[in-house]
Design a protein around this motif. Sequence first.
Motif, mmCIF file in Angstrom:
data_model
loop_
_atom_site.group_PDB
_atom_site.id
_atom_site.type_symbol
_atom_site.label_atom_id
_atom_site.label_comp_id
_atom_site.label_asym_id
_atom_site.label_seq_id
_atom_site.Cartn_x
_atom_site.Cartn_y
_atom_site.Cartn_z
ATOM 1 N N GLU A 188 38.034 69.551 96.311
ATOM 2 C CA GLU A 188 37.942 69.215 94.897
ATOM 3 C C GLU A 188 39.031 68.232 94.482
ATOM 4 O O GLU A 188 38.771 67.270 93.737
ATOM 5 N N GLU A 189 40.251 68.452 94.952
ATOM 6 C CA GLU A 189 41.348 67.553 94.603
ATOM 7 C C GLU A 189 41.122 66.151 95.160
ATOM 8 O O GLU A 189 41.400 65.156 94.486
ATOM 9 N N LEU A 190 40.593 66.077 96.385
ATOM 10 C CA LEU A 190 40.348 64.776 96.999
ATOM 11 C C LEU A 190 39.288 64.001 96.228
ATOM 12 O O LEU A 190 39.431 62.790 95.996
ATOM 13 N N ILE A 191 38.237 64.696 95.808
ATOM 14 C CA ILE A 191 37.185 64.036 95.027
ATOM 15 C C ILE A 191 37.738 63.548 93.684
ATOM 16 O O ILE A 191 37.434 62.432 93.244
ATOM 17 N N GLN A 196 39.429 59.193 90.013
ATOM 18 C CA GLN A 196 40.495 58.572 89.232
ATOM 19 C C GLN A 196 40.755 57.141 89.704
ATOM 20 O O GLN A 196 40.976 56.243 88.891
ATOM 21 N N ALA A 197 40.723 56.933 91.015
ATOM 22 C CA ALA A 197 40.952 55.591 91.552
ATOM 23 C C ALA A 197 39.837 54.634 91.142
ATOM 24 O O ALA A 197 40.098 53.494 90.744
ATOM 25 N N ILE A 198 38.583 55.100 91.228
ATOM 26 C CA ILE A 198 37.458 54.216 90.910
ATOM 27 C C ILE A 198 37.395 53.937 89.415
ATOM 28 O O ILE A 198 37.000 52.851 88.986
ATOM 29 N N ARG A 199 37.809 54.898 88.591
ATOM 30 C CA ARG A 199 37.809 54.667 87.145
ATOM 31 C C ARG A 199 38.848 53.623 86.756
ATOM 32 O O ARG A 199 38.700 52.943 85.740
ATOM 33 N N ALA A 226 23.457 64.137 90.590
ATOM 34 C CA ALA A 226 24.041 63.748 89.299
ATOM 35 C C ALA A 226 24.801 64.883 88.640
ATOM 36 O O ALA A 226 25.882 64.683 88.076
ATOM 37 N N ALA A 227 24.245 66.107 88.709
ATOM 38 C CA ALA A 227 24.900 67.241 88.061
ATOM 39 C C ALA A 227 26.245 67.558 88.710
ATOM 40 O O ALA A 227 27.259 67.786 88.024
ATOM 41 N N GLU A 228 26.288 67.560 90.040
ATOM 42 C CA GLU A 228 27.546 67.847 90.736
ATOM 43 C C GLU A 228 28.567 66.741 90.507
ATOM 44 O O GLU A 228 29.763 67.005 90.337
ATOM 45 N N GLU A 234 34.213 65.474 85.039
ATOM 46 C CA GLU A 234 34.878 66.258 83.994
ATOM 47 C C GLU A 234 36.158 66.907 84.532
ATOM 48 O O GLU A 234 37.172 66.979 83.830
ATOM 49 N N MET A 235 36.114 67.370 85.777
ATOM 50 C CA MET A 235 37.298 67.974 86.385
ATOM 51 C C MET A 235 38.424 66.946 86.510
ATOM 52 O O MET A 235 39.595 67.255 86.249
ATOM 53 N N SER A 236 38.080 65.720 86.899
ATOM 54 C CA SER A 236 39.109 64.687 87.047
ATOM 55 C C SER A 236 39.706 64.288 85.703
ATOM 56 O O SER A 236 40.896 63.985 85.604
ATOM 57 N N LYS A 237 38.883 64.316 84.638
ATOM 58 C CA LYS A 237 39.401 64.005 83.305
ATOM 59 C C LYS A 237 40.409 65.060 82.854
ATOM 60 O O LYS A 237 41.456 64.729 82.282
ATOM 61 N N ARG A 238 40.102 66.335 83.109
ATOM 62 C CA ARG A 238 41.044 67.399 82.745
ATOM 63 C C ARG A 238 42.339 67.268 83.537
ATOM 64 O O ARG A 238 43.430 67.458 82.999
#
Length: 262
Positions: A188-191, A196-199, A226-228, A234-238
């Motif tokens: 999860e952290e790696l994803i 974050q890098a691509i954004r 798409a759902a996953e 959302e996890m990366s935004k938090r």
Amino acid sequence: MRRNRYDNDCTVFSPQGRIFQVEYAMEAVKQGTTATVGLTSKEYTVLVSLQGPAAADTSALPQRKILSVHPKLGLAFAGLVPDAQILHSHLCTQCLTYNLSYIGEMPVARLMTGLAIKMQAHTNRNELRPFGVGLLVAGHDSQGAHLYQAMPSAAVIKCRATAIGARSQLALRYLERHWNAFEHCSKEELICHGIQAIRGSLAQEQNLEIKLAIVGAAEEFRICDAAETQKYIEMSKRLDQEVSSVEALTEEETEEQTTSET
């Protein structure tokens, strides 16, 4: 030899020792429509790519930027799509041939050596041109998780994290800042780091869709639905908000200490 002759021949060096056709192919990768990011830990390798802007013709199928090669290996690309399809077919054929001959999955390092030989042949033959595409190849074998970057110059490099394509420098800056943390990250952290890098390369673009793919020791190469993908976004935004809050508190504490010392 006339000056423009060096631009048309990939077997002749210019007086400055350059091969322009290879440099033009490298530029085709940099001018790709979107950025592509890859990063790896001890157990997992993640590919994150941006789908291009929505086409005006809604009946047109979107071009996939992440492709599966075999159950434990896949790739993402930036550059010319037809060239990427040729290299993808080559990798699929090599894996299938090895599997039929040795009844097992082809080692990633051996596969990439064969890919480098094929790409290099297109840089020193007069009737061919260099491939105008860059690849990020993610795989897992008995040696662990792997991430390789293959460029039109036939340079194939094993990486822990890298980015190619348009505005990839912005993504690379993020990867460089967090490079030491990737080795021990969970899936999860790696994803989240990849998102974050691509954004960071999005700028003001709209109608762009993030695509994720992951492969690991206990997980075959798969492209997230798409759902996953939205769940991880959302996890990366938090995570980004939490990091920003910690940095703000650290800056306030530093300012207070400086003021008290003064």
